[in-house]
Structures are given as C-alpha cells and as structure tokens.
Design a protein around this motif. Structure first.
Motif, PDB file in Angstrom:
ATOM      1  N   GLN A 133       0.829  -1.205   0.000  1.00 32.78           N
ATOM      2  CA  GLN A 133       0.000   0.000   0.000  1.00 32.78           C
ATOM      3  C   GLN A 133       0.866   1.261   0.000  1.00 32.78           C
ATOM      4  O   GLN A 133       0.529   2.261  -0.625  1.00 32.78           O
ATOM      5  CB  GLN A 133      -0.914  -0.006   1.226  1.00 32.78           C
ATOM      6  CG  GLN A 133      -1.904   1.143   1.267  1.00 32.78           C
ATOM      7  CD  GLN A 133      -2.835   1.032   2.464  1.00 32.78           C
ATOM      8  OE1 GLN A 133      -2.791   0.069   3.208  1.00 32.78           O
ATOM      9  NE2 GLN A 133      -3.674   2.027   2.650  1.00 32.78           N
ATOM     10  N   ILE A 134       2.015   1.208   0.679  1.00 35.48           N
ATOM     11  CA  ILE A 134       2.884   2.382   0.760  1.00 35.48           C
ATOM     12  C   ILE A 134       3.644   2.586  -0.547  1.00 35.48           C
ATOM     13  O   ILE A 134       3.679   3.697  -1.097  1.00 35.48           O
ATOM     14  CB  ILE A 134       3.882   2.223   1.936  1.00 35.48           C
ATOM     15  CG1 ILE A 134       3.125   2.249   3.272  1.00 35.48           C
ATOM     16  CG2 ILE A 134       4.934   3.316   1.904  1.00 35.48           C
ATOM     17  CD1 ILE A 134       3.999   1.908   4.461  1.00 35.48           C
ATOM     18  N   THR A 135       4.251   1.520  -1.049  1.00 36.05           N
ATOM     19  CA  THR A 135       5.168   1.637  -2.188  1.00 36.05           C
ATOM     20  C   THR A 135       4.534   1.322  -3.527  1.00 36.05           C
ATOM     21  O   THR A 135       5.096   1.673  -4.571  1.00 36.05           O
ATOM     22  CB  THR A 135       6.374   0.707  -1.983  1.00 36.05           C
ATOM     23  OG1 THR A 135       5.916  -0.661  -1.987  1.00 36.05           O
ATOM     24  CG2 THR A 135       7.052   0.991  -0.659  1.00 36.05           C
ATOM     25  N   GLY A 136       3.397   0.628  -3.506  1.00 30.07           N
ATOM     26  CA  GLY A 136       2.791   0.188  -4.758  1.00 30.07           C
ATOM     27  C   GLY A 136       3.468  -1.015  -5.356  1.00 30.07           C
ATOM     28  O   GLY A 136       3.163  -1.404  -6.485  1.00 30.07           O
ATOM     29  N   VAL A 137       4.406  -1.627  -4.609  1.00 28.11           N
ATOM     30  CA  VAL A 137       5.148  -2.797  -5.093  1.00 28.11           C
ATOM     31  C   VAL A 137       4.760  -3.993  -4.241  1.00 28.11           C
ATOM     32  O   VAL A 137       4.833  -3.943  -3.000  1.00 28.11           O
ATOM     33  CB  VAL A 137       6.672  -2.572  -4.998  1.00 28.11           C
ATOM     34  CG1 VAL A 137       7.424  -3.822  -5.440  1.00 28.11           C
ATOM     35  CG2 VAL A 137       7.080  -1.371  -5.844  1.00 28.11           C
ATOM     36  N   ILE A 138       4.314  -5.066  -4.874  1.00 21.70           N
ATOM     37  CA  ILE A 138       3.958  -6.299  -4.158  1.00 21.70           C
ATOM     38  C   ILE A 138       5.198  -7.175  -4.073  1.00 21.70           C
ATOM     39  O   ILE A 138       5.749  -7.593  -5.091  1.00 21.70           O
ATOM     40  CB  ILE A 138       2.816  -7.042  -4.877  1.00 21.70           C
ATOM     41  CG1 ILE A 138       1.560  -6.163  -4.937  1.00 21.70           C
ATOM     42  CG2 ILE A 138       2.504  -8.353  -4.159  1.00 21.70           C
ATOM     43  CD1 ILE A 138       0.410  -6.790  -5.698  1.00 21.70           C
ATOM     44  N   VAL A 139       5.654  -7.425  -2.854  1.00 18.81           N
ATOM     45  CA  VAL A 139       6.847  -8.241  -2.629  1.00 18.81           C
ATOM     46  C   VAL A 139       6.428  -9.701  -2.577  1.00 18.81           C
ATOM     47  O   VAL A 139       5.576 -10.084  -1.767  1.00 18.81           O
ATOM     48  CB  VAL A 139       7.554  -7.833  -1.313  1.00 18.81           C
ATOM     49  CG1 VAL A 139       8.794  -8.692  -1.090  1.00 18.81           C
ATOM     50  CG2 VAL A 139       7.929  -6.352  -1.371  1.00 18.81           C
TER      51      VAL A 139
END
Length: 894
Positions: free
Chosen positions: A158-164
C-alpha cells in the motif's frame, strides 16, 4: 491483599519454552527498512567480532553485491563453496545446506533470509534452510528487510505500490533470539544510492524513481522501527513472566477500560478513548463475566455487546474474561498486560455489600498495586440517570418452593428433637443451618436466602416459648435470632458461591475439552471438507446453532460450503465481510437486520473465508462469552484451513520441484540416448548417399545398422510415452484369462532376432493355471526384462525364464548369469532414469524397469530384484489369481 506468588501453570509453561529454545540454535537477524542500509556489513562486522572471541564462524552464503568494503570483511572467514544447480540451461549458485550441516560450525552466516531457492534445492525457501540449521543446534546470523515480513506485506504494498513476492512467516521472526535494527536516515541512503553503493548506476536510477522515493523510505523506516519496538515489548513481557515480576513497568502507556452492561459504560469507553489519544497509548476494553453476571437479561447482554463493539470501533482491543469477581480479575489482567492505567465507571448506587465490604471500585483500587485507577462519572443516554438496582430472580419458582419445604422438614425434625430428646436451642439451630446449606448448594443463592429468613421465623414461631407466636419471653433469644440469621445468610452466600464456582469450573472444563477435541481433530483432518464437517459439529454442540462456511473460489467470490445454503442476501453479506475483513450481520452495526452473524476467518495476514452463524433461538441472542467462544472456534477453523492450504501448496511445490528435476534428468538422458543413434543413422546414410558403388555386404550392414538404430529410437520414444500414460493413470487394464505359455511365446517371437546365439531356457509347470492379465501389458513386462538381461549379460551366459505356481498367485522370474547388482541397488533400479550399469554399451534412458513396476502394480502384483547364488541377477514379479478360471471346452474328436 494481592497474591504475589507466580502462576504455577504460567511458570511451568515458560520453563518448558526456555528448555525448548535452549535445545536449538540461536537466530540473530539484522533487520532493516530496505536494501542498502548496511545489514550485510553489520552482520559481517559482528561475525568478525565473534571470530576474535574464539567462536567457530563460517560464511554459508553472503551476497556482497560487488561492494568492496563488504567483501573486505569476508577476509579471514571460512566460506562454504556454493552449490551449483542446473536450471533452465544455466548453472546457478545456491547455499549448500548439506555441507553446512556436515561442517557444524558454532555460527554460520546465511544472508537474505527471504530468498527463494532454485528448484531442485532441498527446501523451497532459504528460511527453511535456516530452520534446519537451528534444529541442528547451529547459531545463525541472517539479514532481511521489513517488506519481507509476511504480516507487513500488504502494508508495504500500500505504501510503495510494489507487491513483494518473497516473504518470511512471522513465526520465524518470533523464534529469533535477537533482532538488531540496522538504521540509516533516508537522505544518507539516497546519497549511497546515488554513489552506486547500493545498485549499479542503471538500476539505481530506476530504483530512485520507483521504490526508493524519500516518502517510501521514511514510511518503511517507521514501519521497521515500530515492528522492532513491538517485538521488544513482547520480549519484556516474556521476561516479566519468566522472572515472576507482577508489578507494572510503565515503559509505554497502556490503558485498560472496564466495560459492563450499564448504560453509562459507553460514556466511560469514550472517555478512555480521549485519554488514550492524549497519551498516545494503546488501550484494551475488558468485560468480565462472573458467576453473578452469567445469566444477564437479554437487554443487558445486548448493552455489553454494544459497548464492546463501540470500543472496537474506536480502536480498542476488545477482550472478554471469566472470573469469580471483577476486581481480582481486572487487577490480574492489568498486571499480565503491563497496563499503566485502569479506567472504570463510578457506581451511582451503594448496596449493603458496598457498605460492609466496600464497592468494586474500592476493591479494585486496593488490588491494583502501582497501576493508576481512573474513576469516571458516566451519564446515561439523554441525560437520564442509571435506574435503581432491582432484584433479579435467577432461580425458578420451584426452587423457592423446595426451599420452603426444606424449612418445614427442618422444623419437624427440630420439634421431634425438642419434644422427645430435649435438645438445646443451639443444636436445633444447627438443624436449620444444615437445611440452609443444603438449599444453597442445591438450588442457589436466592432460595438459600429465603431459607435463612424462614428458618429464623420457624425457629421463633415453633420452638421458642411462647410457642406459635413471634413474641419472645427471653430477650436473649433476640441475639440468638440475629446471630442465626447472620450465620444462615453468610453460610448461604458462601455455599451459593461454591456452587457457582463449581458450575463455572464445569463450564470451563466443558469448553476447554471441546476446544482441545476440536484442535486435535482439526490437526488430523486432511482436506477442507473434513475440516468444515468437524468445525460444524463442534460449534453446534457448544453454541447450539446453524453454521455455514463461505470459502473463496479462484476469482475471490465466496461460495457456501459445509451446510445448507443461506438466502442470497446472506451470501451478499458474507461477500462483504470477506472483502472488508470485518464482521457484519445480527448483533453488529453493519447490516444488523440479518438473521446470521458473519465472522471473517483470519489466518496469517489474510482472510481464508467467512463463518456465518445463526442461533437456534429467535430472536438473535448471544451472550458475550458465547460470542468469544464462536470467535475462538472460527479462529481454530481458519488456522486449520490455512494449514491445509499451505500443505497443499507445499505438496504442489514439491511436485513442481520433482517435475523440474525429472525434466532435467529426462532431457539429459534423452538428449544423449537420441544423439547417439541419430549420429549413427546420419553417418550410415551419408556413406550410402556418397558411395553408391559400395559392396553389397557393406551396404547391407549399413542398412541393417540404420534399421536397428531406428528400432532403438522407436523403443525409447515408446517407453517415454508409456511412462507418461502410467503416471497420468491413462492406462486401462483389460484383463482376460490367458495361458502364460501363449504370452511368453509371443514375447520370444518378438525377440527372435535378438535371441540368436543366446541360450534362453523356459520352464513352465504342466499344472500352471490360466491367469487374469492384460496380455499386451504383460508381454511388455517380459519383453523389457528379457531385453534387460540380453543387454547387461555376456553373450555366452544363459538366460532363464521360469514360472512358479504359488497359492493364490503365479510368480514369473527372469534370471541371468551376468555381473549381478551392486549392493543397495535392488530397490533403486526401479526408479525413473536410474541405470544400474552405466558402463554398458547402451543402457537406455532408465525407464524399462520403471514401466514394468507400474504395469505389475496396476495388476495388483509386486516386482523385485535380487542377486543369485553363484552370480547373476533374478527379477521376479507376481500375478494374483482372482476368481476361478473358465473351463475350456473339450476338444472335438478328429
């Protein structure tokens, strides 16, 4: 006075936990907000320090990313060579777990805890490698970032827009002995990124525009620090528990607010929220269910639930406890949670118990120790005051009737004792007190109070002169009556309390046993259907209602399972609960008109489904204890569903790893075994094409060679296709009663050219019965076994094919006098792609015996191999004789 002794059960549990931790290695994690903060550097510095202290430190796998200052810290450390694994045509470096376990250092460095291992490794994830090292008693230093924590994954996205994708379960971090935060301010990290000390310039520029934005770094830094602070708080609580420290340590504010059925309780909850906001403190809303509040009227139960929901909506953690009395339970829980302040509503009315023993607020203040107690003057909705306390009958009218009847019996017994045996008044009073004790233990507190009053009145009316009047001739009896009444009330209260405690203990035992049985059965359940069936039966037994589970399909739409499908509106509510991860339905503030209460099934950091419950009684009515029990059962069910999902995924991952391994082995074997005959065919055809005037003998030899190599390729491809069909279950067995003589004759005919110059001895007993087999499949088994013997034995040695008739089965064996089998190969030779004698001229791809095993298995038989006495090997397989063979028609006369 507060009991300062430690809880024996908690102490024993902590000792056992410490003993379990002592048997394993210690895990130290160097934890950071993101890449580039210096985790690997800090790990290597700590490793060098431990090495100087005399510890045996080994680098298992360290990823330096080409940073010279990091590589310099590796100097002087023993490094385990990486394991090279072939994957998609490339040789990749991976951590060598087997070598590390054999080396058994005191401390091993395993960088990048969240790393996904290459298919073909022992484990799918590196944290699983670390767990195996810890179980072996080896201490591990490792590194990871906050975005790899499973519970923080969606927050980071949600913060970075990147799904780890690469995550580590929270349980692994909870097992860590130490977590060291490696922190770097965002501006310094961006400067390092600019200087190329994190990524190469091309990657660094891309990272600055995406993940490495300053706002992202600030948020990730705060997330990492908060996560570590929560861990430190848990460590402190564990230390206080181990050391039996009961006093609160006010290192951080934590507020505990008492919730009850009073209309003013909502005002108290809001006041606690304001206090928590001012102090920036977490807060807990607690309701205590005592024996006296176990049977509250419906209206008061609903107010308790409303107040707990209000506290939850305002950000509190709602908790329901059970205890004998409110002050002791609240004080004990406040010490357990290390609360610094307790908020409680001010009582508006004083009862006789408050006058004699003090109010619950007074008792809580005395028992709270060094925890501050805030007493809030609440106001009911609309400014109305709390209603006066009223008498609530908790026992049926029949109990009061039995109470009066018991007093009548005591009066008759006392009258007989007085008239015929002239007992004193003290002994007569004992008869009444015995009756009061009986009523209190049998019927409860209300009937026992009635029995106490009636006993005094009956003693005065029937047994004290003047008789049959309440007048008293001797004033000393007034003291007797007062003491008798007081004693009877105290005894009735104590006996009633014992009865309530016994009932509470029985109920607790019933719930605990049910939860234990549910947990044990869920642990043994192997599929979703079994889990839902077990959960449904236990929920119906404990809470008495109808339960339906909604589980998501591949598209995220929940479908009803484990019960009759509810109305479409309830399915829509369940979908809303699944999407928003909040409960809804009856008894909640969301869609309260529903007939069901819908609870999300939480597991790890996501929702695995929805549990929809409807009590049998109408209208909807659930006590707080029942709601807590329902949530507990739903949690256990969710954990079981998650465990089954993870087990299924783990099985799929193992299958994928095994498939990849087999694919690589297949490609390696087939490429070699196809290249060789194709090269021969190409050479022979080229010679035939370039030299048309070859001698006839040489020409025929070349043509024969091409034919043989083509036959070999045909058999190889046929074996591959047959193995594929066997593994897919696509082979259908058409059993018919066959004489083995005909099956063996067909095989020898197919091998006629291969058997030239070889001695094949066939032995079939005259009384050998017909066998129900698929003749084509058994011919292939015999073909592969005989061809295997021809391939691996010298030309001058004989081959024997024997048939033995045993009870209920026929044994077929193919024996040779070749080199035999190496020790330990007897079982492995039936594995796919395994070749016992790699020195053979052409051993094939290693599928022939595997196919034999598959065909014999689907016939219900077994196959094995062993060495023969005097040299050579023998392969045997059995064919069961099921049923009775059909009788052959007699031959017609010539």
């Amino acid at each position: 006075m507060v009991d300062a002794r430690p809880d024996p059960d908690a102490l024993l549990a902590s000792v056992k936990a410490e003993e379990a931790r002592a048997k394993h290695g210690k895990l130290k994690i160097f934890f950071g907000a993101c890449a580039g903060v210096g985790k690997t550097y800090a790990m290597l510095e700590a490793a060098q320090k431990r090495k100087k202290e005399g510890f045996d430190v080994v680098a298992g796998i360290v990823v330096t990313h080409g940073r010279k200052e990091t590589e310099a810290l590796l100097q002087g450390l023993e490094v385990i060579p990486p394991k090279l694994i072939e994957y998609q045509g490339a040789r990749l470096r991976e951590f060598d777990l087997e070598t590390a376990l054999q080396r058994r250092p005191a401390i091993i460095l395993v960088d990048e805890l969240a790393h996904t291992n290459i298919p073909g490794s022992m484990h799918a994830k590196r944290w699983q490698d670390v767990q195996e090292l810890l179980d072996a008693g080896i201490d591990v230093f490792s590194t990871m970032n906050v975005q790899h924590v499973e519970s923080q994954n969606d927050v980071v996205a949600q913060i970075t827009g990147v799904i780890v994708r690469e995550t580590v379960p929270d349980s692994v971090l909870e097992r860590a002995h130490e977590v060291e935060v490696v922190d770097l301010p965002p501006d310094d990290l961006l400067q390092r990124l600019k200087e190329g000390r994190v990524y190469v310039p091309e990657q660094a520029e891309l990272a600055r525009g995406n993940f490495f934005k300053k706002g992202n770094l600030i948020a990730l830094r705060q997330l990492a620090l908060r996560f570590t602070a929560d861990r430190v708080d848990k460590q402190m609580e564990r230390y206080r528990q181990v050391e039996s420290i009961r006093e609160a340590w006010p290192v951080a504010e934590r507020i505990l607010v008492c919730v009850g059925p009073s209309p003013q309780s909502g005002h108290v909850v809001r006041a606690a929220k304001r206090l928590a906001n001012r102090l920036h403190a977490e807060w807990v809303a607690v309701y205590v269910e005592t024996p006296g509040t176990a049977n509250l009227p419906e209206g008061e139960r609903e107010r308790v639930l409303q107040n707990l929901r209000l506290a939850e909506q305002l950000g509190a953690e709602p908790v329901t406890l059970t205890g004998l009395n409110l002050p002791d339970t609240i004080a004990a829980y406040a010490r357990q949670r290390n609360a610094t302040k307790i908020v409680i509503g001010k009582p508006l009315w004083r009862t006789w118990r408050d006058v004699l023993f003090g109010s619950q607020v007074d008792q809580l203040a005395r028992r709270s120790g060094d925890v501050d107690v805030f007493v809030i003057r609440g106001e009911a909705p609309g400014g109305a005051a709390d209603p006066l306390p009223v008498f609530r009958r908790t026992s049926p009218w029949s109990a009061y009737g039995w109470s009066a009847f018991t007093v009548v019996l005591c009066t008759l017994a006392a009258s007989l004792m007085l008239r015929f045996f002239n007992f004193s008044a003290v002994n007569l009073v004992m008869v009444y007190l015995a009756g009061v004790v009986f009523v209190a233990t049998r019927f409860g507190r209300g009937p026992s109070v009635l029995a106490s009053v009636l006993s005094v009145a009956a003693f005065d009316f029937f047994l004290v002169e003047p008789y049959l009047t309440f007048a008293v001739s001797d004033t000393q009896y007034i003291v007797t009556f007062a003491v008798m009444l007081l004693s009877a009330l105290v005894i009735s209260t104590l006996a009633g309390r014992v009865r309530q405690q016994a009932e509470t203990a029985v109920e607790r035992e019933r719930r605990a046993s049910a939860l234990y049985a549910l947990g044990r059965q869920l642990a043994a359940a192997g599929d979703t259907e079994s889990i839902l069936r077990i959960a449904k039966s236990h929920i119906d037994e404990l809470i008495h209602g109808e339960i339906v589970f909604f589980l998501p399909d591949g598209s995220g739409r929940v479908l009803a399972q484990g019960g009759p499908p509810p109305p479409e509106t309830e399915a829509g509510t369940a979908q809303w609960v699944f999407d928003h991860k909040q409960r809804a339905g009856a008894g909640t503030s969301t869609l309260p008109g529903s007939r069901y209460i819908h609870l999300p099934l939480f597991a790890s950091n996501h929702t695995v489904g929805v549990a929809s419950f409807r009590p049998k009684q109408e209208p909807f009515e659930m006590a707080p204890g029942q709601l807590i029990m329902l949530e507990t059962l739903a949690t256990l069910t969710a954990q079981a569903l998650e465990r089954e999902r993870l087990a299924r995924q783990s099985g799929q991952a193992r299958v994928e790893v095994e498939t990849e391994r087999l694919r690589n082995a297949l490609l390696s074997s087939v490429s070699h075994d196809l290249r060789t005959p194709l090269a021969g065919i190409k050479a022979a055809s080229s010679l035939l094409n370039s030299a048309p005037d070859l001698e006839p003998v040489l020409r025929n030899e070349l043509i024969q060679g091409i034919h043989e190599e083509a036959d070999y390729i045909n058999r190889l491809v046929g074996n591959l296709l047959e193995m594929t069909r066997l593994e897919a279950g696509a082979v259908s067995v058409a059993k018919e009663w066959q004489p083995l003589e005909e099956v063996i004759g067909s095989v020898t005919g197919l091998l006629e050219s291969r058997l030239k110059g070889r001695d094949l001895k066939i032995s079939i007993p005259d009384d050998c019965p017909m066998v129900p087999v698929d003749a084509v499949l058994i011919q292939q088994v015999l073909f592969n076994l005989i061809e295997n013997a021809l391939k691996y034995t010298p030309p001058a040695t004989p081959i024997e094919l024997n048939v033995l008739h045993m009870p209920g089965e026929v044994v077929v064996e193919v024996a040779d006098r070749g080199p035999g089998l190496k020790a330990g190969e007897e079982g492995r030779i039936f594995d796919k792609f395994y070749r016992a004698n790699s020195d053979a001229k052409r051993g094939g791809v290693g599928l022939g015996l595997t196919i034999c095993k598959g065909i014999v298995s689907i016939h219900g038989g077994r196959i094995w191999a062993e060495n023969r006495a005097g040299g050579g090997a023998v392969f045997r397989f059995t064919l069961p004789i099921d049923g009775k063979a059909p009788e052959l028609a007699p031959a017609e006369p010539a």
